[in-house]
Design a protein around this motif. Structure first.
Motif, PDB file in Angstrom:
ATOM      1  N   GLU A  51     -25.070  22.432  -5.493  1.00  0.00           N
ATOM      2  CA  GLU A  51     -26.440  22.150  -6.595  1.00  0.00           C
ATOM      3  C   GLU A  51     -26.507  20.783  -7.054  1.00  0.00           C
ATOM      4  O   GLU A  51     -27.479  20.194  -7.537  1.00  0.00           O
ATOM      5  CB  GLU A  51     -26.057  23.123  -7.681  1.00  0.00           C
ATOM      6  CG  GLU A  51     -26.379  24.542  -7.067  1.00  0.00           C
ATOM      7  CD  GLU A  51     -27.963  24.765  -6.901  1.00  0.00           C
ATOM      8  OE1 GLU A  51     -28.802  24.248  -7.384  1.00  0.00           O
ATOM      9  OE2 GLU A  51     -28.152  25.685  -5.874  1.00  0.00           O
ATOM     10  N   LEU A  52     -25.203  20.173  -7.462  1.00  0.00           N
ATOM     11  CA  LEU A  52     -25.165  18.871  -7.875  1.00  0.00           C
ATOM     12  C   LEU A  52     -25.952  18.012  -6.896  1.00  0.00           C
ATOM     13  O   LEU A  52     -26.289  16.862  -7.397  1.00  0.00           O
ATOM     14  CB  LEU A  52     -23.742  18.631  -8.290  1.00  0.00           C
ATOM     15  CG  LEU A  52     -23.180  19.062  -9.539  1.00  0.00           C
ATOM     16  CD1 LEU A  52     -21.741  18.996  -9.584  1.00  0.00           C
ATOM     17  CD2 LEU A  52     -23.846  18.927 -10.919  1.00  0.00           C
ATOM     18  N   GLU A  53     -25.616  18.206  -5.953  1.00  0.00           N
ATOM     19  CA  GLU A  53     -26.064  17.376  -4.527  1.00  0.00           C
ATOM     20  C   GLU A  53     -27.647  17.357  -4.445  1.00  0.00           C
ATOM     21  O   GLU A  53     -28.195  16.190  -4.650  1.00  0.00           O
ATOM     22  CB  GLU A  53     -25.371  17.569  -3.171  1.00  0.00           C
ATOM     23  CG  GLU A  53     -23.992  17.334  -3.192  1.00  0.00           C
ATOM     24  CD  GLU A  53     -23.629  15.671  -3.268  1.00  0.00           C
ATOM     25  OE1 GLU A  53     -24.705  14.920  -2.733  1.00  0.00           O
ATOM     26  OE2 GLU A  53     -22.433  15.375  -3.599  1.00  0.00           O
ATOM     27  N   LYS A  54     -28.180  18.353  -4.789  1.00  0.00           N
ATOM     28  CA  LYS A  54     -29.450  18.606  -4.837  1.00  0.00           C
ATOM     29  C   LYS A  54     -30.035  17.799  -5.712  1.00  0.00           C
ATOM     30  O   LYS A  54     -31.045  17.120  -5.527  1.00  0.00           O
ATOM     31  CB  LYS A  54     -29.982  20.005  -5.014  1.00  0.00           C
ATOM     32  CG  LYS A  54     -29.670  20.999  -3.984  1.00  0.00           C
ATOM     33  CD  LYS A  54     -30.384  22.497  -4.285  1.00  0.00           C
ATOM     34  CE  LYS A  54     -29.698  23.498  -3.096  1.00  0.00           C
ATOM     35  NZ  LYS A  54     -30.163  24.876  -3.574  1.00  0.00           N
ATOM     36  N   GLY A  55     -29.336  17.837  -7.050  1.00  0.00           N
ATOM     37  CA  GLY A  55     -29.869  17.039  -8.384  1.00  0.00           C
ATOM     38  C   GLY A  55     -30.009  15.426  -7.986  1.00  0.00           C
ATOM     39  O   GLY A  55     -30.721  14.759  -8.249  1.00  0.00           O
ATOM     40  N   TYR A  56     -28.706  14.949  -7.281  1.00  0.00           N
ATOM     41  CA  TYR A  56     -28.563  13.825  -6.918  1.00  0.00           C
ATOM     42  C   TYR A  56     -29.672  13.265  -6.053  1.00  0.00           C
ATOM     43  O   TYR A  56     -30.248  12.329  -5.989  1.00  0.00           O
ATOM     44  CB  TYR A  56     -26.936  13.451  -6.685  1.00  0.00           C
ATOM     45  CG  TYR A  56     -26.803  11.883  -6.002  1.00  0.00           C
ATOM     46  CD1 TYR A  56     -26.618  11.011  -7.278  1.00  0.00           C
ATOM     47  CD2 TYR A  56     -26.843  11.611  -4.904  1.00  0.00           C
ATOM     48  CE1 TYR A  56     -26.401   9.790  -6.993  1.00  0.00           C
ATOM     49  CE2 TYR A  56     -26.418  10.343  -4.701  1.00  0.00           C
ATOM     50  CZ  TYR A  56     -26.189   9.358  -5.609  1.00  0.00           C
ATOM     51  OH  TYR A  56     -26.012   8.083  -5.388  1.00  0.00           O
ATOM     52  N   ALA A  57     -29.844  14.068  -4.851  1.00  0.00           N
ATOM     53  CA  ALA A  57     -30.831  13.685  -3.956  1.00  0.00           C
ATOM     54  C   ALA A  57     -32.282  13.545  -4.810  1.00  0.00           C
ATOM     55  O   ALA A  57     -32.879  12.864  -4.362  1.00  0.00           O
ATOM     56  CB  ALA A  57     -30.828  14.601  -2.953  1.00  0.00           C
ATOM     57  N   ASP A  58     -32.770  14.482  -5.452  1.00  0.00           N
ATOM     58  CA  ASP A  58     -33.823  14.153  -6.271  1.00  0.00           C
ATOM     59  C   ASP A  58     -33.994  13.085  -6.962  1.00  0.00           C
ATOM     60  O   ASP A  58     -34.904  12.313  -6.977  1.00  0.00           O
ATOM     61  CB  ASP A  58     -34.175  15.404  -7.306  1.00  0.00           C
ATOM     62  CG  ASP A  58     -34.456  16.951  -6.599  1.00  0.00           C
ATOM     63  OD1 ASP A  58     -35.021  16.801  -5.323  1.00  0.00           O
ATOM     64  OD2 ASP A  58     -34.571  17.973  -7.330  1.00  0.00           O
ATOM     65  N   GLN A  60     -32.194  10.356  -6.336  1.00  0.00           N
ATOM     66  CA  GLN A  60     -32.276   9.264  -5.383  1.00  0.00           C
ATOM     67  C   GLN A  60     -33.791   8.895  -4.768  1.00  0.00           C
ATOM     68  O   GLN A  60     -34.256   7.928  -4.577  1.00  0.00           O
ATOM     69  CB  GLN A  60     -31.437   9.423  -4.205  1.00  0.00           C
ATOM     70  CG  GLN A  60     -29.870   9.144  -4.754  1.00  0.00           C
ATOM     71  CD  GLN A  60     -29.630   7.798  -5.098  1.00  0.00           C
ATOM     72  OE1 GLN A  60     -29.825   7.495  -6.239  1.00  0.00           O
ATOM     73  NE2 GLN A  60     -29.082   6.953  -3.980  1.00  0.00           N
ATOM     74  N   SER A  61     -34.596  10.106  -4.746  1.00  0.00           N
ATOM     75  CA  SER A  61     -35.868  10.028  -4.126  1.00  0.00           C
ATOM     76  C   SER A  61     -36.914   9.948  -5.061  1.00  0.00           C
ATOM     77  O   SER A  61     -38.144   9.660  -4.676  1.00  0.00           O
ATOM     78  CB  SER A  61     -35.932  11.405  -3.285  1.00  0.00           C
ATOM     79  OG  SER A  61     -36.218  12.639  -4.175  1.00  0.00           O
TER      80      SER A  61
END
Length: 80
Positions: A51-58, A60-61
């Protein structure tokens, strides 16, 4: 929460009713969420990291909004 604000429940209910009258309906949008919020207390460490990775990806994009923009919208939506 009401106790922490020093508002008796009966006053909160009266305030709610007055807002229904003033707004000629509920003073907020009533709808079913399109997706259930994530219950982080039920996540494993791996799921939490995902879930944290999803937030980080958002982030970054560029799928983010500034706090200033969010609070501006809140003030507009709630006439604050």
């Amino acid at each position: 929460m009401l106790t922490a604000l020093g508002i008796p429940a009966s006053n909160a209910i009266n305030m709610f009713y007055k807002q229904i009258i003033l707004q000629r309906g509920f003073p907020f949008e009533v709808k079913m969420p399109s997706a259930r919020p994530v219950d982080i207390s039920a996540l494993s460490e791996a799921q939490m990291n995902a879930e944290l990775e999803k937030g980080y990806a958002d982030m970054q994009s560029g799928h983010t909004r500034s706090a200033k923009s969010v609070f501006t919208d809140i003030r507009k939506d709630y006439n604050l």
